[in-house]
Design an enzyme around this catalytic site. Structure first.
Site, short mmCIF file in Angstrom:
data_model
loop_
_atom_site.label_atom_id
_atom_site.label_comp_id
_atom_site.label_asym_id
_atom_site.label_seq_id
_atom_site.Cartn_x
_atom_site.Cartn_y
_atom_site.Cartn_z
N CYS A 57 0.86 -1.19 0.00
CA CYS A 57 0.00 0.00 0.00
C CYS A 57 0.90 1.24 0.00
O CYS A 57 1.79 1.35 0.83
CB CYS A 57 -0.85 -0.05 1.27
N CYS A 69 -3.26 7.70 -0.98
CA CYS A 69 -4.54 7.89 -1.66
C CYS A 69 -5.64 8.40 -0.72
O CYS A 69 -6.59 9.04 -1.18
CB CYS A 69 -5.02 6.58 -2.25
N THR A 74 -4.24 5.36 7.70
CA THR A 74 -3.18 4.85 6.81
C THR A 74 -2.09 5.90 6.57
O THR A 74 -2.39 7.05 6.24
CB THR A 74 -3.81 4.43 5.46
N GLU A 126 -0.60 1.81 9.82
CA GLU A 126 -1.78 2.54 10.27
C GLU A 126 -1.57 3.03 11.69
O GLU A 126 -0.80 2.41 12.44
CB GLU A 126 -3.04 1.65 10.24
N HIS A 172 -12.56 5.83 -2.74
CA HIS A 172 -11.62 4.87 -2.18
C HIS A 172 -11.90 3.46 -2.66
O HIS A 172 -10.99 2.64 -2.81
CB HIS A 172 -11.60 4.97 -0.65
N TYR A 218 -9.28 0.45 -5.12
CA TYR A 218 -8.84 -0.90 -4.78
C TYR A 218 -8.66 -1.82 -5.98
O TYR A 218 -7.87 -2.76 -5.93
CB TYR A 218 -9.82 -1.50 -3.76
N CYS A 265 -4.95 -0.60 -6.85
CA CYS A 265 -3.83 -0.91 -5.94
C CYS A 265 -3.74 -2.40 -5.66
O CYS A 265 -2.65 -2.97 -5.63
CB CYS A 265 -3.93 -0.10 -4.65
N GLU A 269 -6.56 -5.74 4.44
CA GLU A 269 -6.79 -4.45 3.78
C GLU A 269 -7.84 -4.59 2.67
O GLU A 269 -8.72 -3.74 2.51
CB GLU A 269 -5.45 -3.99 3.22
#
Ligand code: SF4
Ligand code: FE
Length: 483
Positions: A100, A104, A191, A259, A294, A298, A301, A446
């Site tokens: 990650c 973002c 994050t 995180e 978001h 995904y 990513c 995640e």
């Protein structure tokens, strides 16, 4: 306009006096700590890419505020092409790092606030939109890394924010002053927060008037007075602290970002950094807009990380001597099919993106939610196939220290060897990478909970599924009169 390199970005963080705790201790310089350094390296790639000739077109954008070239991670999407670029950018970066890249969430927060503040001002005659524009200009000009802090710790999930026994379970305004507000509470799993210059906080759920103190959005520097960051424990963090880099699997970036539990202990926020304060009727909009952004991500990513998993699985097959087995090829094809399906969904919701009244573009929400719901499933199946190919040693393999040991190293090198043309060390490294991708937080947990747990996507899908229209159409074709 600053367009920082990766090194400049890391240097810029050293100027902060951020309060960070991990494993029970305060960390003086988190940029040098082995626990956090791999995730810092991953964020730094978002800066480095903007200086690579092959990727400038993707990693930079033209600011709609100033017309200058900015890092794309600070850009407000101006058209569907921008949304597509976002997905492609995430795939490139996550394939490059295998993790990650953390930048973002703040980007999505900026876009969601840009859209929402415009709507609040239209309704209430407030000036939040001008504020976010000025703040955005500051972020763009200094090429800042912003963490997005959304999920409150929530306490008793059956109670609304104002009903909680401890009123700090959701971040709230405890004081309004002439020059700003004072906020208290904590956000969970923020994050990339330790490596951020700024924290942008948003409400986590739709609220009603009774929750007015909780309907607050704002930005503060990570080293603002009263902010404390407590780094979350992850599988494999001890391997990083011990600097057992081969056992970390992905030795440069690790397979997880980081995180924090982000505590706001009576933090002062000047008015120019407050973007919502009491307008509860707009909390639903900001949450829904942020979530669509978001969830879109995904499919980019996690597909990038999926590329790494497929590559590592093929390497493990090679070292195990089974690369030519038809069932292995079939598994690699299955993984690729799933991975590209995720990517396709992210591209689809981007191409179907549309303009909001603010001018900013947002992804099509039904497809963005479908994208993320697929991401809660496919990576688990991909991980299963990767572990299948790697074999049982994915869970039982001796450590790097044993490989290097004077006493037992010769046994490890001899018995961890697969196909004789390759080395035991290479086989072990490939298998470690699979272990870390499939058993650490960055890829699987995640994928499940990031950007909202599966049920939140199902709720959004059910709201947009148009069941009634579909029933009417089916009835028409079946010759059923619904009148
Ligand atoms: Fe970005 Fe993906 Fe990490 Fe979220 S999980 S911050 S979208 S790379
Ligand atoms: Fe995430």
């Amino acid at each position: 306009m600053v367009l920082m390199t990766g090194e400049e970005y890391i240097r810029s963080l050293k100027r902060r006096r951020v309060k960070v705790f991990a494993l029970g201790e305060e960390i003086a310089d988190p940029t040098e700590h082995p626990l956090l350094r791999p995730s810092l390296n991953a964020v730094a790639e978002t800066y480095s890419l903007a200086h690579e000739d092959a990727y400038k077109w993707l990693a930079t954008a033209e600011s709609h505020l100033t017309g200058e070239t900015i890092n794309r991670f600070t850009h407000i999407h101006q058209n569907a092409h921008d949304l597509v670029c976002k997905v492609k950018l995430l795939r490139v970066l996550c394939e490059r790092t295998g993790t990650c890249i953390q930048r973002c969430v703040g980007w999505d927060a900026l876009n969601a606030l840009y859209i929402t503040t415009y709507e609040i001002d239209a309704e209430h005659g407030t000036s939040y939109h001008e504020r976010i524009k000025r703040y955005l200009e500051y972020v763009q000009q200094n090429d800042l890394m912003c963490a997005g802090a959304m999920t409150d710790v929530k306490g008793d999930r059956s109670l609304r924010p104002h009903e909680q026994r401890d009123p700090d379970m959701y971040v709230r305004v405890v004081e309004k002053r002439e020059d700003g507000i004072v906020v208290r509470g904590a956000k969970a799993h923020t994050t990339g927060c330790v490596h951020s210059h700024e924290i942008i906080a948003l409400p986590t759920r739709a609220m009603d008037e009774k929750d007015a103190d909780y309907a607050v959005a704002f930005a503060v520097p990570t080293d603002a007075e009263g902010v404390t960051l407590i780094v979350g424990r992850q599988m494999g963090d001890y391997r990083r602290v011990m600097e057992d880099w081969m056992d970390v699997g992905n030795y440069m970036y690790s397979s997880s970002g980081h995180e924090t539990l982000t505590v706001f202990d009576d933090v002062f926020v000047p008015w120019e950094r407050v973007f919502m304060c009491g307008e509860t009727e707009f909390t639903g909009l900001v949450v829904e807009t942020f979530s669509s952004y978001h969830r879109q991500n995904y499919g980019g990513c996690k597909a990038g990380m999926g590329d790494v998993l497929i590559g590592a699985s093929a390497l493990a097959a090679l070292y195990n001597g089974i690369m030519d087995a038809s069932h292995v090829r079939d598994k690699l094809v299955e993984m690729t099919h799933m991975n590209e399906t995720l990517y396709s969904c992210a591209l689809a919701c981007s191409y179907e993106g549309y303009a909001t009244p603010s001018g900013a573009y947002r992804p099509e929400p039904l497809l963005a939610n479908v994208c993320k719901l697929n991401v809660t499933r496919a990576p688990y199946e991909m991980a299963r196939l990767a572990q299948d190919i790697a074999g049982g040693i994915v869970a039982t393999m001796p450590s790097e220290r044993d490989l290097r040991s004077e006493k037992v190293g010769k046994y490890v090198a001899k018995y961890m060897l697969g196909k004789a043309e390759y080395s035991a060390e290479h086989r072990m490294k490939a298998v470690r990478l699979i272990e870390n991708l499939t058993m650490s937080t960055g890829y699987l947990v995640e994928s499940l909970h990031g950007a909202g747990s599966p049920q939140t996507q199902k709720i959004m899908i059910s709201r947009q599924a148009k069941f009634k229209e579909k029933m009417k159409n089916a009835a028409r074709l079946a010759g059923i009169n619904l009148e």
